[in-house]
Design a protein around this motif. Sequence first.
Motif, PDB file in Angstrom:
ATOM      1  N   HIS A 170      10.681   9.435 -23.254  1.00 32.99           N
ATOM      2  CA  HIS A 170      10.473  10.253 -24.451  1.00 32.99           C
ATOM      3  C   HIS A 170      11.175  11.603 -24.340  1.00 32.99           C
ATOM      4  O   HIS A 170      11.475  12.232 -25.350  1.00 32.99           O
ATOM      5  N   GLU A 173       0.822   5.890 -35.118  1.00 36.32           N
ATOM      6  CA  GLU A 173       1.130   7.224 -34.615  1.00 36.32           C
ATOM      7  C   GLU A 173       1.313   7.137 -33.107  1.00 36.32           C
ATOM      8  O   GLU A 173       0.430   6.658 -32.395  1.00 36.32           O
ATOM      9  N   VAL A 174       2.452   7.589 -32.619  1.00 34.46           N
ATOM     10  CA  VAL A 174       2.777   7.531 -31.196  1.00 34.46           C
ATOM     11  C   VAL A 174       2.780   8.952 -30.633  1.00 34.46           C
ATOM     12  O   VAL A 174       3.535   9.813 -31.115  1.00 34.46           O
ATOM     13  N   HIS A 175       1.939   9.204 -29.641  1.00 37.13           N
ATOM     14  CA  HIS A 175       1.873  10.521 -29.005  1.00 37.13           C
ATOM     15  C   HIS A 175       2.599  10.496 -27.663  1.00 37.13           C
ATOM     16  O   HIS A 175       2.557   9.496 -26.936  1.00 37.13           O
ATOM     17  N   TYR A 176       3.248  11.592 -27.320  1.00 34.37           N
ATOM     18  CA  TYR A 176       3.913  11.697 -26.023  1.00 34.37           C
ATOM     19  C   TYR A 176       3.969  13.163 -25.608  1.00 34.37           C
ATOM     20  O   TYR A 176       3.922  14.069 -26.440  1.00 34.37           O
ATOM     21  N   TRP A 177       4.067  13.371 -24.304  1.00 32.25           N
ATOM     22  CA  TRP A 177       4.115  14.722 -23.738  1.00 32.25           C
ATOM     23  C   TRP A 177       5.544  15.133 -23.432  1.00 32.25           C
ATOM     24  O   TRP A 177       6.350  14.328 -22.969  1.00 32.25           O
ATOM     25  N   ARG A 224       3.666  20.187 -23.959  1.00 32.14           N
ATOM     26  CA  ARG A 224       3.558  20.152 -25.409  1.00 32.14           C
ATOM     27  C   ARG A 224       3.328  18.712 -25.864  1.00 32.14           C
ATOM     28  O   ARG A 224       4.039  17.794 -25.446  1.00 32.14           O
ATOM     29  N   ASN A 225       2.340  18.522 -26.711  1.00 32.85           N
ATOM     30  CA  ASN A 225       2.046  17.204 -27.245  1.00 32.85           C
ATOM     31  C   ASN A 225       2.810  16.988 -28.545  1.00 32.85           C
ATOM     32  O   ASN A 225       2.708  17.790 -29.468  1.00 32.85           O
ATOM     33  N   HIS A 226       3.582  15.917 -28.597  1.00 30.84           N
ATOM     34  CA  HIS A 226       4.345  15.572 -29.790  1.00 30.84           C
ATOM     35  C   HIS A 226       3.869  14.228 -30.320  1.00 30.84           C
ATOM     36  O   HIS A 226       3.235  13.449 -29.601  1.00 30.84           O
ATOM     37  N   HIS A 227       4.193  13.944 -31.552  1.00 30.96           N
ATOM     38  CA  HIS A 227       3.879  12.630 -32.085  1.00 30.96           C
ATOM     39  C   HIS A 227       4.878  12.261 -33.174  1.00 30.96           C
ATOM     40  O   HIS A 227       5.484  13.125 -33.816  1.00 30.96           O
ATOM     41  N   THR A 257       5.236   9.122 -36.377  1.00 30.25           N
ATOM     42  CA  THR A 257       4.514   8.082 -37.108  1.00 30.25           C
ATOM     43  C   THR A 257       5.504   7.208 -37.870  1.00 30.25           C
ATOM     44  O   THR A 257       6.546   7.688 -38.327  1.00 30.25           O
TER      45      THR A 257
END
Length: 397
Positions: free
Chosen positions: A138, A239-243, A251-254, A256
């Motif tokens: 990611h 919704e896909v979350h990744y660091w 930072r957390n991103h996502h 959709t």
Amino acid sequence: MSDSARGHSADLNEQVSAARRRLGESITAAARLTPERVMVWGQFADAPARALQTGIYGTSAAVAVLASRSRDMTSTVRLLPGVTKPSAAEFDVSDLLITHKASAIVGALGAAHYDLTRDTEAYRCLLAGVIDGQGWGHHAVPGEPEAPSALATAQALIALASVHDVDETSLAGPASWLVSRILDDGSLSILELSFSVIALARLQGMGIGVESADAMRHGATVLRNWFRREQSKLIAYEEVHYWVPKPGEQRNHHVTFPVQVITGIALLLSGSAVKARTHLDGLARRLCRAVETDGGLRSSLTERVGIVDIGLVDQFFVEYLALESSSGPRRRAVFRVMRAGRTHRVVVFLGLVTVAFWSWRVATGESGAMSVSFIANVAFALATGVLGSMAYSRWER
């Protein structure tokens, strides 16, 4: 194809074409102007006029939509980070370390046919993000290793495949890795599998990964079965979350995506559209209604019309219309056979029995007397009919 069916198909094509025109209007109406009077975009098409937010995803998606309508988007892509030096203050240059954002930028460059794509930092950063020759994670933050992700790898390959003079040798390893992930049954989500099939289809169009045909067929079969089960449900959003690590923080991103739309694009590109034709027609109608009502697809998560979603719906419409334009009389005949019911399968069975029986008689010169050979002929014909009918039914599914 009957006159009524042909007219029905033509009517749906007209609806899709009209919906595409409406999508173009929605994108244009959602543009923001920089002080230099260059268009950029935010996250939503239905944002208030006073909203000032702009972003890489929305701007890149809008570039692709308008570029496909022969609009010159060079001035906009030059504002994206890593395209020119210095990059414009509209965006954060550190976003080039995020695979999904770097992919969006390179995809926009490819869509806009930007002549200097290979000379941009965005392109170089994306190519440099490959992990051990396998795929992309990611992010590509230095000193913070991450395992390859099927979703990020597919996104990167789709973007790079849009660049006409891409370094093809750098894509072979990630393509092979993606093939292995597809063939590893059950290891990918429907969203990951859909994007993976799209990536391999785009690469095959460039002559890369010809050996991926088995993986595409396998992936398309899984997607087709899922698509049929989900046809009556609302369009689902995943919704896909990744660091993304930074010095001293994370930072957390996502991101959709509308899953059925992505799956529809994958089936259209994989060569499996014939077997899912009825369901693809149904999705096309649903999307046309959404565009007519809201100017785009309204997310079930945010209740907003996203710019990226407009771009994905537009991609679906493009591939759907391309399939229609290539459907000659022979393909329409195939569609009719694929839609055949039980009566047609019985006809296929009896036809195979008859052909097999008389072929054997001609080959052996039997006179027709009741003998061991005659009984063997009958048994062979019946077995051929049964196996042929089973194969036909399996193909139909």
